[in-house]
Design an enzyme around this catalytic site. Structure first.
Site, short mmCIF file in Angstrom:
data_model
loop_
_atom_site.label_atom_id
_atom_site.label_comp_id
_atom_site.label_asym_id
_atom_site.label_seq_id
_atom_site.Cartn_x
_atom_site.Cartn_y
_atom_site.Cartn_z
N LYS A 71 0.82 -1.22 0.00
CA LYS A 71 0.00 0.00 0.00
C LYS A 71 0.85 1.27 0.00
CE LYS A 71 -2.78 0.06 3.43
NZ LYS A 71 -1.93 0.76 4.41
N THR A 73 4.00 1.51 -0.86
CA THR A 73 4.74 1.50 -2.13
C THR A 73 3.87 2.08 -3.25
OG1 THR A 73 5.96 -0.45 -1.40
CG2 THR A 73 5.97 0.01 -3.76
N ARG A 94 2.11 8.37 7.06
CA ARG A 94 2.36 8.25 8.49
C ARG A 94 3.84 7.97 8.75
NH1 ARG A 94 -1.10 3.38 10.21
NH2 ARG A 94 -0.42 2.70 8.17
N LYS A 105 6.78 -6.63 10.82
CA LYS A 105 6.45 -5.96 9.57
C LYS A 105 7.66 -5.31 8.91
CE LYS A 105 2.94 -2.69 7.89
NZ LYS A 105 3.60 -1.41 7.67
N ALA A 273 -3.86 1.48 12.67
CA ALA A 273 -5.26 1.47 12.25
C ALA A 273 -6.07 0.36 12.90
CB ALA A 273 -5.35 1.34 10.73
N PHE A 301 -3.72 -0.53 7.05
CA PHE A 301 -4.34 -1.84 6.87
C PHE A 301 -5.43 -1.82 5.80
CE2 PHE A 301 -2.78 -2.38 11.40
CZ PHE A 301 -1.71 -3.19 11.04
N PHE A 382 3.30 -8.65 -9.62
CA PHE A 382 4.37 -9.62 -9.34
C PHE A 382 4.65 -10.39 -10.63
CE2 PHE A 382 3.21 -8.62 -5.08
CZ PHE A 382 4.26 -8.98 -4.26
N TRP A 410 6.97 -0.75 -7.88
CA TRP A 410 8.05 -1.35 -7.11
C TRP A 410 9.28 -1.52 -8.00
CZ3 TRP A 410 11.22 -5.61 -7.20
CH2 TRP A 410 11.91 -5.91 -6.00
#
Length: 556
Positions: A71, A73, A94, A105, A273, A301, A382, A410
């Site tokens: 998210k 990224t 954030r 994470k 969140a 999230f 991907f 990415w």
């Protein structure tokens, strides 16, 4: 061998932050430098700017899985994509918490060629905002216990203290403690505990404050305890808000950094969140809107948590009106929601994908039909994604009248975000009838039920006896008309993390209700959600190191 995120970030030739500020149209008089690549922006810019607000774009996601969704990224890559199309854009994110950085994470500054830099600084101490928030939290705790020790003229019941201490670390050992031991000179013995700093109400207050005056007023309203005759005791009663504001006055100034491609980025505030409201500060968002024609922001999230709180709490309280929503998904994560095994996600599996797609479709339906906002799906690409899998996602989304854009940020940075950026620009020109998922003036029970039914697609919300009593007491104390911040697992629409996809025939159980009077919302705790996480068996901290030149490795 592919470069790691930190290696990509360290190889980037960063522009001086003065140049980024000039690009964003920030006058030097508002700039407070923190070295060459970080700055704080004086909040007087907001007060003195007469610029028209830009368009606000929210990036959210499906329910997270171990496969990752990307998210942040996508948020960064979309901003770089808009910049590559010649648009004046600012990103607002954030700040990462040290808990996840050293836990499971890892960092939260984007990934690959869509990152904000300096990545190490942002993920670690940055400009010291979180330390200031923790200090303000703990000053209030110290003044509360000192008041009791010095005679307790406010008649505080030590058994009904609701204010905890805070530390920005995953430390389960501190969830429940007994302090004040060692005899009369050392305080009053009582049960106590710590929250992680990002779950502190100070963090929520900090992120929702509109000015330093508003910050002080919100701090004053914080309820820390109740008296023997059931009256709330506030930070103002303890005369604490002035000193707390003094600790936070510099932290309140938004932090300016840059993306790998030199897009101006505000990184400020960071409530989780799943246990808090999950959005960057109102101050940073407002500042970005004054400086950019387009502002790309994110909420934590999945859309059932971050987007719901961004829309129902932040936008409601700050009067913000989003122009478009981007919902991030990956084929791999959707297959996990459909029952595929983690070690088989690289294989084409249309059956698992079709079973997992309802998770995405339910989030989309909420954005489009409940909040009435235009939306696009960003498929975070991907190499293992097959044409048949991508076509299935696109076809199912089109049945809802929603387009899909492949995001390759990415691997390609802003160039890989142009297709998504073009669709977002189109959506931003559409009129929308943004609305909320519940009426804030309804009863606490009705609001909880509306969130459960409208957003989670549950059959309803059940309040345990303790929560029912709390709802009645909070209503009698005048807090009944506040928005609701639900603390819930991020992994499921339900309050059971094992129920993946789009579960049906379940109810949400609320076990505890408390008021965050300074933030201006009620917190409803569901399931076994914790406000102090713990470290995993193998924490990310074990892989982080620094060499003799001060270069950090292992931070991903």
């Amino acid at each position: 061998m592919a470069l790691t995120d930190i290696e990509i970030a360290q190889a980037c030739e960063k522009q001086p932050i003065t140049k980024i500020a000039a690009k964003a149209g920030i006058d030097e008089k508002y700039l407070e430098l923190y070295g060459n690549y970080k700055a704080k922006i004086d909040y007087n810019l907001l007060r003195e700017s007469d610029c028209k607000d830009g368009k606000l774009i929210l990036v959210t996601a499906i329910n997270p899985t171990p496969a990752g969704e990307g998210k942040t990224t996508t948020t960064v890559g979309l901003a770089d994509g808009l910049q590559a199309l010649g648009k004046n854009v600012v990103v607002a994110l954030r700040e990462p918490s040290l808990g996840p950085v050293f836990g499971v994470k890892g960092g939260a500054a984007g990934g690959g060629y869509a990152q904000v830099v300096p990545m190490e600084d942002i993920n670690l101490h940055f400009t010291g905002d979180f330390h200031a928030i923790g200090a303000a939290n703990n000053l209030l705790a110290a003044m509360l216990d000192n008041h009791i020790q010095q005679g307790n003229s406010l008649n505080i019941d030590p058994r009904r203290i609701v204010w905890k201490r805070a530390v920005d670390m995953n430390d389960r050992q501190l969830r429940f403690i007994v302090d004040g031991l060692g005899g009369r000179p050392n305080g009053t013995p009582r049960e106590d505990g710590f929250d992680i700093t990002v779950a502190s109400e100070i963090m929520a207050v900090f992120c929702l404050a509109e000015s330093i005056t508003d910050l002080k007023a919100r701090l004053a309203r914080i309820v820390v305890a109740y008296t023997y005759d059931n009256k709330p005791v506030t930070a103002h009663d303890l005369k604490a808000e002035g000193a707390m504001t003094a600790l936070l006055k510099d932290a309140l100034k938004p932090n300016l950094v840059q993306t790998l491609e030199g897009t101006p980025a505000f990184v400020h505030g960071g409530p989780f969140a799943n246990i808090a409201h999950g959005c960057n500060s109102v101050m940073a968002t407002r500042m970005a809107l004054k400086l950019g024609d387009y502002v790309v922001t994110e909420a934590g999230f999945g859309a059932d948590l971050g987007a719901e709180k961004f829309l129902d709490i932040k936008c409601r309280l700050a009067g913000l009106h989003p122009s478009a929503v981007v919902l991030v998904a990956t084929v791999r994560a959707l297959k996990l929601h459909g029952g595929a095994k983690k070690d088989e996600l690289g294989k084409e599996d249309l059956t698992a994908l079709e079973k997992g797609l309802p998770n995405l479709l339910q989030h989309l339906s909420n954005i489009k039909n409940v909040y009435k906002l235009p939306c696009v799906v960003a498929i975070n690409a991907f190499t293992s994604d097959t044409p048949a899998e991508l076509k299935l996602v696109e076809d199912k989304c089109k049945e809802l009248g929603i387009n899909v854009a492949l995001s390759e940020v990415w691997a390609k940075g802003g160039e890989g975000g142009k297709a998504l950026a073009n669709e977002v620009l189109r959506l931003c020109e559409e009129e929308n009838d943004f609305t909320f998922s519940y009426d804030v003036n309804d009863s606490i029970e009705k609001k909880l039920n509306d969130i459960a039914v409208n957003i989670y697609h549950a059959d309803g919300a059940d309040l345990l006896p303790a929560a029912k009593k709390q709802a009645q007491q909070l209503t009698e104390l005048g807090y009944g008309n506040l928005p609701i911040c639900v603390a819930k697992t991020q992994y499921s629409f339900s309050d059971d993390p094992k129920l993946l996809g789009a579960p049906k025939n379940f109810r949400i159980t609320v076990r505890n209700l408390k008021v965050s009077a300074g933030a201006g919302f009620l917190v409803a705790l569901t399931g076994d959600i914790m406000t102090m996480p713990g470290l995993p068996k193998v924490p990310a901290a074990e892989k982080i190191d620094v060499d003799e030149n001060g270069v950090i490795t292992g931070l991903f």
